[in-house]
Design an enzyme around this catalytic site. Structure first.
Site, PDB file in Angstrom:
ATOM      1  N   ASP A  17       0.946   1.869   8.385  1.00  0.00           N
ATOM      2  CA  ASP A  17       0.177   1.764  10.211  1.00  0.00           C
ATOM      3  C   ASP A  17       0.952   1.808  11.241  1.00  0.00           C
ATOM      4  O   ASP A  17       0.909   1.763  12.738  1.00  0.00           O
ATOM      5  CB  ASP A  17       0.045  -0.234  10.159  1.00  0.00           C
ATOM      6  CG  ASP A  17      -1.137   0.054   8.983  1.00  0.00           C
ATOM      7  OD1 ASP A  17      -1.683   0.998   8.222  1.00  0.00           O
ATOM      8  OD2 ASP A  17      -1.415  -0.766   8.763  1.00  0.00           O
TER       9      ASP A  17
ATOM     10  N   LYS B 224       8.070   0.636   4.684  1.00  0.00           N
ATOM     11  CA  LYS B 224       7.247   1.155   4.376  1.00  0.00           C
ATOM     12  C   LYS B 224       6.042   1.162   5.387  1.00  0.00           C
ATOM     13  O   LYS B 224       5.611  -0.043   5.592  1.00  0.00           O
ATOM     14  CB  LYS B 224       6.808   1.944   3.895  1.00  0.00           C
ATOM     15  CG  LYS B 224       5.629   2.626   2.611  1.00  0.00           C
ATOM     16  CD  LYS B 224       5.039   1.547   1.823  1.00  0.00           C
ATOM     17  CE  LYS B 224       4.655  -0.067   2.150  1.00  0.00           C
ATOM     18  NZ  LYS B 224       3.405   0.066   1.628  1.00  0.00           N
ATOM     19  N   THR B 225       5.077   1.763   6.604  1.00  0.00           N
ATOM     20  CA  THR B 225       3.599   1.385   6.205  1.00  0.00           C
ATOM     21  C   THR B 225       3.594   2.491   7.425  1.00  0.00           C
ATOM     22  O   THR B 225       3.404   2.882   8.298  1.00  0.00           O
ATOM     23  CB  THR B 225       3.771  -0.327   7.015  1.00  0.00           C
ATOM     24  OG1 THR B 225       2.441   0.543   7.291  1.00  0.00           O
ATOM     25  CG2 THR B 225       3.929   0.299   8.316  1.00  0.00           C
TER      26      THR B 225
ATOM     27  N   ASP C 219       5.897  -7.296   4.825  1.00  0.00           N
ATOM     28  CA  ASP C 219       5.325  -8.707   4.172  1.00  0.00           C
ATOM     29  C   ASP C 219       6.784  -8.584   2.705  1.00  0.00           C
ATOM     30  O   ASP C 219       7.684  -9.488   2.476  1.00  0.00           O
ATOM     31  CB  ASP C 219       4.919  -8.808   3.555  1.00  0.00           C
ATOM     32  CG  ASP C 219       3.182  -9.696   4.521  1.00  0.00           C
ATOM     33  OD1 ASP C 219       3.612 -10.160   5.274  1.00  0.00           O
ATOM     34  OD2 ASP C 219       1.665  -9.002   4.605  1.00  0.00           O
TER      35      ASP C 219
ATOM     36  N   ARG D 267       0.686  -5.663  -4.781  1.00  0.00           N
ATOM     37  CA  ARG D 267       0.550  -6.761  -3.865  1.00  0.00           C
ATOM     38  C   ARG D 267       1.105  -7.967  -4.335  1.00  0.00           C
ATOM     39  O   ARG D 267       0.744  -8.769  -3.359  1.00  0.00           O
ATOM     40  CB  ARG D 267      -0.546  -6.825  -2.583  1.00  0.00           C
ATOM     41  CG  ARG D 267      -0.768  -4.859  -2.429  1.00  0.00           C
ATOM     42  CD  ARG D 267      -2.015  -5.054  -1.713  1.00  0.00           C
ATOM     43  NE  ARG D 267      -2.386  -4.004  -0.864  1.00  0.00           N
ATOM     44  CZ  ARG D 267      -2.038  -3.441   0.396  1.00  0.00           C
ATOM     45  NH1 ARG D 267      -1.434  -3.974   0.940  1.00  0.00           N
ATOM     46  NH2 ARG D 267      -2.497  -2.286   0.832  1.00  0.00           N
TER      47      ARG D 267
ATOM     48  N   GLY E 167       0.869  -0.718  -0.271  1.00  0.00           N
ATOM     49  CA  GLY E 167      -0.175  -0.043   0.296  1.00  0.00           C
ATOM     50  C   GLY E 167       1.023   1.266  -0.045  1.00  0.00           C
ATOM     51  O   GLY E 167       2.129   1.031   0.420  1.00  0.00           O
TER      52      GLY E 167
END
Length: 576
Positions: free
Chosen positions: A237, A234-235, A208, A177, A104
């Site tokens: 979240d 990277k995220t 992941d 993805r 994402g």
């Protein structure tokens, strides 16, 4: 001299249309000003440096299993960039490097690419940077574009290499993805790196994606291929971090975008005096975004999934907590409020976890028929809970699973479920004469709105440093590391740069009878400074309106360089 901006109708390109890397809407004034915004580099990256190896590394869990899965990489040390009086790495070899965006979107990804591009221009002139299009599938299918100065110009200012792009999104080369995990897919990746004669590959992604990066590094090294692989954290979240990797990029920007919107509904709640806003925020596996937004805005209630799991709370417990706050606020004359809910809340509730596990097993072998015979396969406890849930939530729990077999929590409208459950309980309180005030719930889901905003000054600078450091690691021959920039509470000039062994972040999970490596997600620590700060203030926020509306992200002025509360508290830069 940088290429000039050419406007064709409703679209803007740079240079001849045939060589332009981007077709985008005409830039706003903010976007245009951000292209020309100079950003600093840590001094260790601006001056001569050398790379020093640290001690051997281990793993986040099950080191013996990780060692078996990564025989060529396990135990390798971290690599620190330190000042050097002898000059920086010298080499006449021109490098060919590939870069891929995976998973994402997160604000700042383009800055990482600009960072590694500039490193190659500064230290390895004549090198080539390829961008794989559409994520890991671009590697497997050998779909790429050469990232030239002209191609990336719309994402950065090319006049001086320290002027970098502060544009959001991943549209320079787009993301995907897909995973590279089967023997056939590894073979396709090998064929691509051999065809392009790649010296290195930079994988920009989350847990992941970086697990996949490590598998690629192991595979290439095991076959004596020269292609080295470096990851980048990277995220939005915020669950990809460790002692050596203090934060993932995009978290700072996303939280500030969500905090602005939360601040807006807070003002709306106080203005009308009659709505309870239930706001669901992104974060499937961890509640970092909800916690950070709470620290920034001071809502009346914030549900932290990790606390729910630790206390083994039920849906009834959560509902009762919300209802009790509403009752006490009504006594104070407040029939409004703001409630924050993490996207993955449903996964943290033990009784719901059991229900989902049973549903997964049923869905794997049966068709959900209208006569409901499949329900007989549920245990009594799970059946009782399923029947207790609103019908819309029942239907969402039965939706098709994601590729990993997980419930698609983004499609479960937990905020609407809680509104219905709270409303039901309040009606009971009204009948008992314990509640007289009206209740009007408004539901919100703040999700993709936060993934592609213009990066904050912190994320823009952090990402550029990550990309620049990745270039140094690749040039020095390192592989299987994740680019790490630290000392982030200090001025940018004092930030550190290093590479952390990806295997040191890993644990294993048992899947289909085999151990599978995974980068261990960093959850909200209930003994950590950010949660303790929140816990010490939440009762006051619940009953006294301490709302903060931070407004839009600031690029200049007093708050423009403010770092998020979570990072500052974790680094001990502010008192908890």
């Amino acid at each position: 001299m940088a290429p000039s901006l050419v406007v064709n109708g409703d679209f803007a390109t740079v240079g001849p249309a045939s060589t332009a890397g981007r077709l985008a809407s005409v830039y706003s004034e903010v976007q245009s000003s951000r292209i020309d915004q100079p950003l600093p580099l840590p001094s260790v990256l601006k001056n001569p440096f050398k790379i020093v190896d640290g001690p051997p590394s281990s793993a986040a869990g099950n080191p013996d299993e990780i060692a078996k899965l990564f025989p060529n990489l396990f135990g390798q040390p971290s690599a620190m960039l330190v000042p050097s009086a002898e000059g920086s790495i010298q080499s006449d070899q021109k490098l060919k490097i590939g870069v891929v965006l995976s998973g994402g979107q997160a604000p700042g990804g383009h800055n990482v690419i600009c960072g590694i591009f500039d490193y190659l221009q500064d230290y390895v002139k004549g090198s080539t940077l390829y961008g794989f299009k559409g994520g890991p599938a671009g590697i497997m299918r050998c779909k790429y574009v050469e990232l030239t100065a002209e191609y990336i110009h719309p994402y950065r200012n090319q006049l001086i290499h320290l002027f970098i792009a502060n544009q959001g999104g991943f549209d320079m080369i787009c993301s995907g993805r897909d995973k590279i995990e089967t023997p056939e897919q590894f073979k396709q990746a090998e064929e691509t790196v051999l065809k392009l004669d790649l010296d290195g590959l930079l994988v920009i992604g989350g847990d992941d994606s970086n697990t996949n990066a490590c598998l690629l590094a192991e595979n290439f090294r095991g076959k004596n291929m020269k292609t080295r692989v470096i990851g980048c954290p990277k995220t939005i979240d915020g669950d990809l971090k460790s002692k050596e990797v203090p934060t993932s990029f995009g978290f700072d920007t996303a939280c500030k975008i969500y905090a602005e919107m939360i601040g807006n509904v807070m003002i709306d709640a106080r203005s009308t005096g009659k709505y309870y806003h239930f706001v669901r925020l992104m974060g499937r596996a961890a509640s970092h975004i909800t916690l950070e937004c709470a620290l920034q805005t001071h809502p009346n209630i914030s549900i932290i999934g990790e606390e729910v799991a630790a206390k083994k709370q039920t849906l009834k417990n959560i509902t009762d907590y919300i209802v009790n706050v509403i009752l006490k606020r009504a006594e104070l004359g407040y029939n409004y409020g703001v409630i924050l809910i993490p996207e993955g809340l449903i996964d943290f509730i033990p009784e719901v976890q059991y229900l989902i596990a049973e549903l997964n097993e049923i869905l794997a072998h049966d068709i959900i028929d209208e006569n409901g015979l499949w329900k007989k396969k549920l245990t009594d406890q799970s059946l009782k809970l399923f029947e207790f849930l609103p019908r819309a939530i029942q239907e969402q729990l039965l939706l098709e699973r994601d590729p990993h077999g997980n419930v698609q929590v983004a499609k479960i409208e937990t905020e609407k479920m809680l509104i219905q459950m709270v409303e039901t309980e309040l009606k009971k309180k009204q009948q008992e004469g314990l509640y007289k005030g009206p209740f009007m719930g408004q539901s919100h889901f703040f999700g993709y709105e936060g993934r592609c905003g213009l990066p904050t000054n912190f994320d823009a600078t952090y990402c550029y440093a990550l990309g620049y450091a990745a270039g140094a690691l690749l040039q020095s021959g390192k592989t299987g590391l994740i680019s790490s920039v630290g000392n982030l509470a200090a001025p940018v000039e004092q930030w550190t740069a290093s590479g952390t062994a990806l295997t040191s972040l890993m644990d294993v999970e048992r899947r289909h009878g085999k151990f599978k490596p995974v980068i261990k997600k960093a959850m909200v620590e209930l003994e950590g400074a950010p949660f303790k700060k929140f816990a010490s203030m939440r009762d006051e926020w619940a009953f006294k309106n301490r709302y903060i509306s931070p407004g839009p992200i600031q690029f200049v002025g007093p708050t423009s360089n403010a770092v998020n509360h979570t990072l500052l508290l974790e680094l001990g830069a502010v008192q908890s």
